[in-house]
Design a protein around this motif. Structure first.
Motif, PDB file in Angstrom:
ATOM      1  N   ILE A 111      -2.020 -21.939   4.995  1.00  0.00           N
ATOM      2  CA  ILE A 111      -2.734 -20.716   5.365  1.00  0.00           C
ATOM      3  C   ILE A 111      -2.050 -20.148   6.598  1.00  0.00           C
ATOM      4  O   ILE A 111      -1.988 -20.801   7.647  1.00  0.00           O
ATOM      5  CB  ILE A 111      -4.219 -20.972   5.622  1.00  0.00           C
ATOM      6  CG1 ILE A 111      -4.879 -21.483   4.333  1.00  0.00           C
ATOM      7  CG2 ILE A 111      -4.901 -19.709   6.142  1.00  0.00           C
ATOM      8  CD1 ILE A 111      -6.341 -21.827   4.463  1.00  0.00           C
ATOM      9  N   VAL A 112      -1.484 -18.959   6.453  1.00  0.00           N
ATOM     10  CA  VAL A 112      -0.805 -18.271   7.543  1.00  0.00           C
ATOM     11  C   VAL A 112      -1.405 -16.870   7.631  1.00  0.00           C
ATOM     12  O   VAL A 112      -1.457 -16.152   6.624  1.00  0.00           O
ATOM     13  CB  VAL A 112       0.721 -18.192   7.292  1.00  0.00           C
ATOM     14  CG1 VAL A 112       1.400 -17.422   8.401  1.00  0.00           C
ATOM     15  CG2 VAL A 112       1.317 -19.588   7.160  1.00  0.00           C
ATOM     16  N   ASN A 113      -1.864 -16.488   8.806  1.00  0.00           N
ATOM     17  CA  ASN A 113      -2.515 -15.178   9.006  1.00  0.00           C
ATOM     18  C   ASN A 113      -3.630 -14.961   7.998  1.00  0.00           C
ATOM     19  O   ASN A 113      -3.747 -13.904   7.389  1.00  0.00           O
ATOM     20  CB  ASN A 113      -1.494 -14.043   8.924  1.00  0.00           C
ATOM     21  CG  ASN A 113      -0.471 -14.122  10.016  1.00  0.00           C
ATOM     22  OD1 ASN A 113      -0.757 -14.573  11.119  1.00  0.00           O
ATOM     23  ND2 ASN A 113       0.743 -13.692   9.713  1.00  0.00           N
ATOM     24  N   GLN A 114      -4.446 -15.970   7.790  1.00  0.00           N
ATOM     25  CA  GLN A 114      -5.595 -15.953   6.896  1.00  0.00           C
ATOM     26  C   GLN A 114      -5.222 -15.740   5.432  1.00  0.00           C
ATOM     27  O   GLN A 114      -6.077 -15.447   4.608  1.00  0.00           O
ATOM     28  CB  GLN A 114      -6.617 -14.909   7.344  1.00  0.00           C
ATOM     29  CG  GLN A 114      -7.150 -15.196   8.728  1.00  0.00           C
ATOM     30  CD  GLN A 114      -8.162 -14.165   9.178  1.00  0.00           C
ATOM     31  OE1 GLN A 114      -8.283 -13.094   8.621  1.00  0.00           O
ATOM     32  NE2 GLN A 114      -8.893 -14.511  10.219  1.00  0.00           N
ATOM     33  N   GLU A 115      -3.955 -15.895   5.081  1.00  0.00           N
ATOM     34  CA  GLU A 115      -3.496 -15.778   3.690  1.00  0.00           C
ATOM     35  C   GLU A 115      -3.059 -17.149   3.202  1.00  0.00           C
ATOM     36  O   GLU A 115      -2.309 -17.852   3.877  1.00  0.00           O
ATOM     37  CB  GLU A 115      -2.312 -14.804   3.581  1.00  0.00           C
ATOM     38  CG  GLU A 115      -2.646 -13.371   3.888  1.00  0.00           C
ATOM     39  CD  GLU A 115      -3.453 -12.721   2.776  1.00  0.00           C
ATOM     40  OE1 GLU A 115      -3.209 -13.031   1.596  1.00  0.00           O
ATOM     41  OE2 GLU A 115      -4.332 -11.900   3.100  1.00  0.00           O
ATOM     42  N   PHE A 116      -3.507 -17.517   1.993  1.00  0.00           N
ATOM     43  CA  PHE A 116      -3.107 -18.785   1.388  1.00  0.00           C
ATOM     44  C   PHE A 116      -1.812 -18.582   0.608  1.00  0.00           C
ATOM     45  O   PHE A 116      -1.684 -17.637  -0.156  1.00  0.00           O
ATOM     46  CB  PHE A 116      -4.192 -19.284   0.431  1.00  0.00           C
ATOM     47  CG  PHE A 116      -3.830 -20.573  -0.257  1.00  0.00           C
ATOM     48  CD1 PHE A 116      -3.965 -21.784   0.404  1.00  0.00           C
ATOM     49  CD2 PHE A 116      -3.362 -20.576  -1.554  1.00  0.00           C
ATOM     50  CE1 PHE A 116      -3.644 -22.973  -0.224  1.00  0.00           C
ATOM     51  CE2 PHE A 116      -3.030 -21.767  -2.187  1.00  0.00           C
ATOM     52  CZ  PHE A 116      -3.175 -22.972  -1.522  1.00  0.00           C
ATOM     53  N   SER A 117      -0.851 -19.459   0.827  1.00  0.00           N
ATOM     54  CA  SER A 117       0.383 -19.401   0.049  1.00  0.00           C
ATOM     55  C   SER A 117       0.655 -20.781  -0.533  1.00  0.00           C
ATOM     56  O   SER A 117       0.537 -21.796   0.163  1.00  0.00           O
ATOM     57  CB  SER A 117       1.563 -18.918   0.896  1.00  0.00           C
ATOM     58  OG  SER A 117       1.820 -19.823   1.938  1.00  0.00           O
ATOM     59  N   LEU A 118       0.997 -20.776  -1.800  1.00  0.00           N
ATOM     60  CA  LEU A 118       1.294 -22.005  -2.528  1.00  0.00           C
ATOM     61  C   LEU A 118       2.637 -22.549  -2.079  1.00  0.00           C
ATOM     62  O   LEU A 118       3.576 -21.789  -1.859  1.00  0.00           O
ATOM     63  CB  LEU A 118       1.326 -21.684  -4.019  1.00  0.00           C
ATOM     64  CG  LEU A 118       1.313 -22.832  -5.004  1.00  0.00           C
ATOM     65  CD1 LEU A 118       0.014 -23.622  -4.892  1.00  0.00           C
ATOM     66  CD2 LEU A 118       1.458 -22.283  -6.411  1.00  0.00           C
TER      67      LEU A 118
END
Length: 174
Positions: free
Chosen positions: A101-108
């Motif tokens: 989770i970076v800047n409130q965004e989830f990335s796989l």
């Protein structure tokens, strides 16, 4: 009796993984060799991929989706590979995908063989884009599946292409 105790202690093996799962390592895992390709079933500019059963219980746990963002319902003809958006969906709410989770965004995470993870990593049951994954290169996707209040870790070995996904293996802790 003492001889039996010494023999049982000598046969014990120390867990050198420290509770971690290593991508590509099958020790302590149920491994399913898939060696198959998942092709989307096309419905206009959006498609539903095949369901994948991660733990062998007969229920679909994850699903790959392809969306041709330039076709506007014109079928599945794709002019450029970058026009395709590939996502991984979790219809089973008990599956969490390994990511950040970076800047409130989830990335796989696109993981390599021999990378490792454990229960302390970030897992989320959400739609996750695979567009940051390299195409035509084998990568691993980690997951955590919870059944009956017990969590098990696992991985999928995949090779992404713009029009299909090669699912090579899946593995889940015993």
């Amino acid at each position: 009796m003492a001889l039996l105790l010494v023999a049982s202690i000598a046969s014990c093996k120390k867990d050198t993984t420290n509770g971690k799962v290593v991508f590509g390592d099958s020790k302590g895992m149920f491994v399913t060799s898939c060696q198959g390709s998942l092709f989307p079933e096309q419905y206009g500019h959006y498609s539903w991929g095949n369901m994948v059963d991660l733990n062998g219980d007969g229920q679909g746990d994850i699903q790959f989706h392809w969306w041709d963002c330039d076709s506007e319902g014109q079928g599945h003809h794709v002019e450029h590979e970058h026009d395709i958006v590939i996502t991984l969906k979790c219809p089973n709410e008990n599956v969490g995908l390994l990511g950040n989770i970076v800047n409130q965004e989830f990335s796989l995470c696109a993981n390599n063989a021999n990378d490792s993870f454990d229960h302390n990593n970030t897992f989320k049951c959400t739609d996750a884009s695979l567009n940051a994954f390299p195409m035509d290169e084998v990568k691993y996707i980690g997951f955590k599946l919870t059944d009956n209040n017990q969590s098990r870790l696992g991985w999928m070995k995949v090779n992404l292409h713009h029009d299909h996904v090669e699912l090579l293996e899946t593995a889940i802790q015993k």
